[in-house]
Design a protein around this motif. Sequence first.
Motif, PDB file in Angstrom:
ATOM      1  N   ALA A   1      -6.255   5.937  -4.863  1.00 37.47           N
ATOM      2  CA  ALA A   1      -4.863   6.346  -4.718  1.00 37.47           C
ATOM      3  C   ALA A   1      -4.689   7.358  -3.587  1.00 37.47           C
TER       4      ALA A   1
ATOM      5  N   GLY B   1       1.133   3.982  -2.982  1.00 36.61           N
ATOM      6  CA  GLY B   1       0.858   5.394  -2.739  1.00 36.61           C
ATOM      7  C   GLY B   1       2.023   6.280  -3.118  1.00 36.61           C
ATOM      8  N   GLU B   2       3.244   5.838  -2.797  1.00 41.36           N
ATOM      9  CA  GLU B   2       4.433   6.641  -3.088  1.00 41.36           C
ATOM     10  C   GLU B   2       4.721   6.728  -4.586  1.00 41.36           C
TER      11      GLU B   2
ATOM     12  N   THR C   1       0.835  -1.206   0.000  1.00 43.17           N
ATOM     13  CA  THR C   1       0.000   0.000   0.000  1.00 43.17           C
ATOM     14  C   THR C   1       0.863   1.246   0.000  1.00 43.17           C
ATOM     15  N   ARG C   2       1.875   1.249   0.863  1.00 42.56           N
ATOM     16  CA  ARG C   2       2.773   2.397   0.936  1.00 42.56           C
ATOM     17  C   ARG C   2       3.505   2.596  -0.393  1.00 42.56           C
TER      18      ARG C   2
ATOM     19  N   ALA D   1      -4.385   5.451  -0.372  1.00 42.25           N
ATOM     20  CA  ALA D   1      -3.090   4.774  -0.290  1.00 42.25           C
ATOM     21  C   ALA D   1      -1.950   5.755  -0.060  1.00 42.25           C
ATOM     22  N   SER D   2      -2.122   6.992  -0.520  1.00 35.78           N
ATOM     23  CA  SER D   2      -1.070   8.006  -0.394  1.00 35.78           C
ATOM     24  C   SER D   2      -1.096   8.722   0.946  1.00 35.78           C
ATOM     25  N   ASP D   3      -2.150   8.537   1.713  1.00 29.82           N
ATOM     26  CA  ASP D   3      -2.312   9.198   3.005  1.00 29.82           C
ATOM     27  C   ASP D   3      -1.844   8.251   4.109  1.00 29.82           C
TER      28      ASP D   3
ATOM     29  N   TRP E   1       2.364   6.517  -6.997  1.00 28.39           N
ATOM     30  CA  TRP E   1       1.169   6.837  -7.758  1.00 28.39           C
ATOM     31  C   TRP E   1       1.411   7.926  -8.803  1.00 28.39           C
TER      32      TRP E   1
ATOM     33  N   ARG F   1      -4.324   5.057   5.220  1.00 24.79           N
ATOM     34  CA  ARG F   1      -3.989   3.692   4.805  1.00 24.79           C
ATOM     35  C   ARG F   1      -3.718   2.767   5.980  1.00 24.79           C
TER      36      ARG F   1
END
Length: 366
Positions: A139, A111-112, A107-108, A142-144, A114, A148
């Motif tokens: 996204a 997100g990173e 997930t991290r 996942a980016s927060d 994306w 997440r």
Amino acid sequence: MSILSNWVSEIGQTAGALGSEPNLGVVQPPAPALSRTIALAGFPGVLPLWSDGTDTVGLMADPRSTPQMWPGVIIKDGQGLTLASDARTLLPQLIVLRVMSNSPDSTREFGERWSAVRDKAIALHKALGGVEETLDTVAAVASDPKAREDFKYRRGEEAKFEAAHSALCRKVDPSIPFLHYADWLDACIAGRGSTPDEPARYAPWGRRVLCWANRVASSQPAMGKLPAAMVHRIIEGHAGVDSGVPVKASWSISPGAASGETALVEAAMTIEHEPPPADPVTAALVRALITEGTTYRGYAHAEAVVILDERGESERAWEVMQSAAWWAARSVGETPEAMLKGAQFMANRHNWADVKWVVERAMTNA
């Protein structure tokens, strides 16, 4: 080339561009060889779109609708699950349930990365009929870093984990049938499960609801025993899809979480001592599962296909055909060629052009 062929080609091109991004689960774009593999695994009615080498994502052919509206499925080790209501929500549902769910590292990373992969991901999503906002919503979670965290399973915080999945999946798919499914599942997770409505209320999620209701009924007294007519639906069509749901209801599930064969035989056993179905076709299927158990080879389903098709129930026959192929594949290792030809014959007989294309694609390497 047909419209479907052109569409699959476009999906292949955009999926191929994401092949270097394993965190999206898209590696191998669609090809006849993949179609052949999935058909022989017991899913001749599934059009595979891509695979990561373990999980295969595709669409379940339905002669009643266009390919863009076919339900999305995911298959692993011969067991399948409904993944999305249709192609439009397929990629975001895949990311939520297979990339983000209880996978903090992926997930991290997703997100990173994306911003770097967004254009390619959006291109695939749009090829499938989706809109940018849906994928961007996923996204954003996942980016927060804080948001997440709720997708990581923690003992004692199960309610937060399930609520996060429910909220995001509802944003991905706000269709009425999916919301009915989501409401029913959330109630089951909270221990307030109830006997399902007719499967049509949940559209492509109807089978999942019935299979899960049959599995969790013993632990949720308010639900009660599933009516025999609903058990018949579980036994009849698409045996390889959603049968292997776990006993515990949860948003976070994967194909093969439980044995589909065992679950189907157990379903038949729950109505062993009830009056036999009025329809001799259904009665024969129930009797075959009770008698042969998990060694069943699908012969009764194969016979039922012929009877149903001849009496004008072609769409029901198509669903039963999928069960016949899956049971045979689970028993003898692969779908018999005669069943693939039977599926082709049905598609030809009823002029199901798109379904025919799916089946014949799986037979090109025969």
